[in-house]
Design a protein around this motif. Sequence first.
Motif, PDB file in Angstrom:
ATOM      1  N   PHE A 166     -82.025 -25.003   6.108  1.00 25.64           N
ATOM      2  CA  PHE A 166     -81.431 -25.033   7.445  1.00 25.64           C
ATOM      3  C   PHE A 166     -82.471 -24.807   8.535  1.00 25.64           C
ATOM      4  CE2 PHE A 166     -77.458 -23.616   5.160  1.00 25.64           C
ATOM      5  CZ  PHE A 166     -76.812 -24.825   5.314  1.00 25.64           C
ATOM      6  N   LEU A 167     -83.534 -24.104   8.199  1.00 27.10           N
ATOM      7  CA  LEU A 167     -84.540 -23.718   9.192  1.00 27.10           C
ATOM      8  C   LEU A 167     -85.868 -24.444   8.965  1.00 27.10           C
ATOM      9  CD1 LEU A 167     -83.790 -19.910   9.034  1.00 27.10           C
ATOM     10  CD2 LEU A 167     -83.144 -21.466  10.869  1.00 27.10           C
ATOM     11  N   LYS A 168     -85.804 -25.718   8.649  1.00 28.02           N
ATOM     12  CA  LYS A 168     -87.003 -26.499   8.357  1.00 28.02           C
ATOM     13  C   LYS A 168     -88.031 -26.378   9.475  1.00 28.02           C
ATOM     14  CE  LYS A 168     -84.619 -29.958   5.650  1.00 28.02           C
ATOM     15  NZ  LYS A 168     -84.216 -31.336   5.551  1.00 28.02           N
ATOM     16  N   LYS A 169     -89.291 -26.380   9.070  1.00 29.27           N
ATOM     17  CA  LYS A 169     -90.434 -26.398   9.991  1.00 29.27           C
ATOM     18  C   LYS A 169     -90.453 -25.245  10.987  1.00 29.27           C
ATOM     19  CE  LYS A 169     -91.075 -31.365   9.659  1.00 29.27           C
ATOM     20  NZ  LYS A 169     -91.228 -32.616  10.365  1.00 29.27           N
ATOM     21  N   THR A 170     -89.844 -24.129  10.643  1.00 30.11           N
ATOM     22  CA  THR A 170     -89.924 -22.942  11.487  1.00 30.11           C
ATOM     23  C   THR A 170     -90.600 -21.842  10.669  1.00 30.11           C
ATOM     24  OG1 THR A 170     -87.799 -22.022  10.786  1.00 30.11           O
ATOM     25  CG2 THR A 170     -87.755 -23.533  12.666  1.00 30.11           C
ATOM     26  N   THR A 171     -91.030 -20.817  11.342  1.00 32.67           N
ATOM     27  CA  THR A 171     -91.647 -19.694  10.638  1.00 32.67           C
ATOM     28  C   THR A 171     -90.641 -19.045   9.687  1.00 32.67           C
ATOM     29  OG1 THR A 171     -93.108 -19.302  12.512  1.00 32.67           O
ATOM     30  CG2 THR A 171     -92.831 -17.488  10.957  1.00 32.67           C
ATOM     31  N   ALA A 172     -89.407 -18.906  10.136  1.00 33.05           N
ATOM     32  CA  ALA A 172     -88.367 -18.314   9.271  1.00 33.05           C
ATOM     33  C   ALA A 172     -88.129 -19.192   8.049  1.00 33.05           C
ATOM     34  CB  ALA A 172     -87.078 -18.123  10.051  1.00 33.05           C
ATOM     35  N   GLY A 173     -88.133 -20.511   8.233  1.00 30.28           N
ATOM     36  CA  GLY A 173     -87.953 -21.419   7.109  1.00 30.28           C
ATOM     37  C   GLY A 173     -89.054 -21.256   6.080  1.00 30.28           C
ATOM     38  N   LYS A 174     -90.289 -21.115   6.544  1.00 31.22           N
ATOM     39  CA  LYS A 174     -91.418 -20.918   5.637  1.00 31.22           C
ATOM     40  C   LYS A 174     -91.275 -19.586   4.898  1.00 31.22           C
ATOM     41  CE  LYS A 174     -96.488 -20.839   5.598  1.00 31.22           C
ATOM     42  NZ  LYS A 174     -96.533 -20.160   4.374  1.00 31.22           N
ATOM     43  N   GLN A 175     -90.836 -18.565   5.608  1.00 29.66           N
ATOM     44  CA  GLN A 175     -90.650 -17.263   4.972  1.00 29.66           C
ATOM     45  C   GLN A 175     -89.558 -17.317   3.908  1.00 29.66           C
ATOM     46  OE1 GLN A 175     -89.945 -14.918   8.476  1.00 29.66           O
ATOM     47  NE2 GLN A 175     -92.108 -14.400   8.724  1.00 29.66           N
ATOM     48  N   TYR A 176     -88.490 -18.038   4.172  1.00 28.82           N
ATOM     49  CA  TYR A 176     -87.434 -18.177   3.156  1.00 28.82           C
ATOM     50  C   TYR A 176     -87.922 -18.967   1.952  1.00 28.82           C
ATOM     51  CZ  TYR A 176     -83.708 -16.069   5.944  1.00 28.82           C
ATOM     52  OH  TYR A 176     -82.922 -15.180   6.646  1.00 28.82           O
ATOM     53  N   LEU A 177     -88.767 -19.989   2.178  1.00 27.55           N
ATOM     54  CA  LEU A 177     -89.334 -20.717   1.046  1.00 27.55           C
ATOM     55  C   LEU A 177     -90.211 -19.794   0.201  1.00 27.55           C
ATOM     56  CD1 LEU A 177     -90.301 -24.253   2.408  1.00 27.55           C
ATOM     57  CD2 LEU A 177     -88.537 -23.688   0.745  1.00 27.55           C
ATOM     58  N   ASP A 178     -91.007 -18.961   0.869  1.00 25.48           N
ATOM     59  CA  ASP A 178     -91.847 -18.007   0.137  1.00 25.48           C
ATOM     60  C   ASP A 178     -90.988 -17.028  -0.661  1.00 25.48           C
ATOM     61  OD1 ASP A 178     -94.153 -19.186   1.099  1.00 25.48           O
ATOM     62  OD2 ASP A 178     -94.450 -17.719   2.699  1.00 25.48           O
ATOM     63  N   GLU A 179     -89.871 -16.607  -0.067  1.00 26.64           N
ATOM     64  CA  GLU A 179     -88.963 -15.689  -0.753  1.00 26.64           C
ATOM     65  C   GLU A 179     -88.338 -16.362  -1.977  1.00 26.64           C
ATOM     66  OE1 GLU A 179     -84.723 -13.485   0.143  1.00 26.64           O
ATOM     67  OE2 GLU A 179     -86.103 -13.795   1.833  1.00 26.64           O
ATOM     68  N   ALA A 180     -87.898 -17.601  -1.814  1.00 29.13           N
ATOM     69  CA  ALA A 180     -87.317 -18.339  -2.940  1.00 29.13           C
ATOM     70  C   ALA A 180     -88.344 -18.501  -4.055  1.00 29.13           C
ATOM     71  CB  ALA A 180     -86.814 -19.704  -2.470  1.00 29.13           C
ATOM     72  N   LYS A 181     -89.571 -18.836  -3.675  1.00 31.87           N
ATOM     73  CA  LYS A 181     -90.640 -19.008  -4.655  1.00 31.87           C
ATOM     74  C   LYS A 181     -90.874 -17.702  -5.415  1.00 31.87           C
ATOM     75  CE  LYS A 181     -94.167 -20.905  -2.815  1.00 31.87           C
ATOM     76  NZ  LYS A 181     -95.454 -21.081  -2.095  1.00 31.87           N
ATOM     77  N   ALA A 182     -90.904 -16.597  -4.709  1.00 29.50           N
ATOM     78  CA  ALA A 182     -91.136 -15.301  -5.349  1.00 29.50           C
ATOM     79  C   ALA A 182     -90.018 -14.965  -6.341  1.00 29.50           C
ATOM     80  CB  ALA A 182     -91.245 -14.213  -4.292  1.00 29.50           C
ATOM     81  N   TYR A 183     -88.768 -15.208  -5.950  1.00 29.67           N
ATOM     82  CA  TYR A 183     -87.643 -14.935  -6.859  1.00 29.67           C
ATOM     83  C   TYR A 183     -87.712 -15.814  -8.102  1.00 29.67           C
ATOM     84  CZ  TYR A 183     -85.003 -11.674  -3.964  1.00 29.67           C
ATOM     85  OH  TYR A 183     -84.600 -10.567  -3.272  1.00 29.67           O
ATOM     86  N   TYR A 184     -87.988 -17.105  -7.923  1.00 31.07           N
ATOM     87  CA  TYR A 184     -88.048 -18.006  -9.078  1.00 31.07           C
ATOM     88  C   TYR A 184     -89.195 -17.649 -10.012  1.00 31.07           C
ATOM     89  CZ  TYR A 184     -84.674 -21.000  -6.630  1.00 31.07           C
ATOM     90  OH  TYR A 184     -83.567 -21.496  -5.988  1.00 31.07           O
TER      91      TYR A 184
END
Length: 97
Positions: free
Chosen positions: A34-52
């Motif tokens: 939902f937050l593509k190309k924003t700092t928050a979107g990048k942080q959520y991607l990093d969070e998802a990566k860490a969980y996986y």
Amino acid sequence: RAEEVAVQAEGVKPGLSVEEMKEQGNLAFKRASFLKKTTAGKQYLDEAKAYYIEAIRQSSTAKASPENLSLVCTLHSNLAAVYLAEVPPKWPEAKAA
């Protein structure tokens, strides 16, 4: 590589099961979409990566069964999707996942 995983896993809540980590990763990935190309979107991607990554790491010690293999395959697919959602997409990492 192990240091990178340890750094990424810092944001993972302790005491979660592999299934719960998968769900948390899914939630973070949806938020990132939902937050593509924003700092928050990048942080959520990093969070998802860490969980996986942490879920894959924890499941590596589990006994092989059809259910566990299915879960690990899903986790690897989800991790690949996270790498492809990054800007620019990380094709080598997605292929390795």
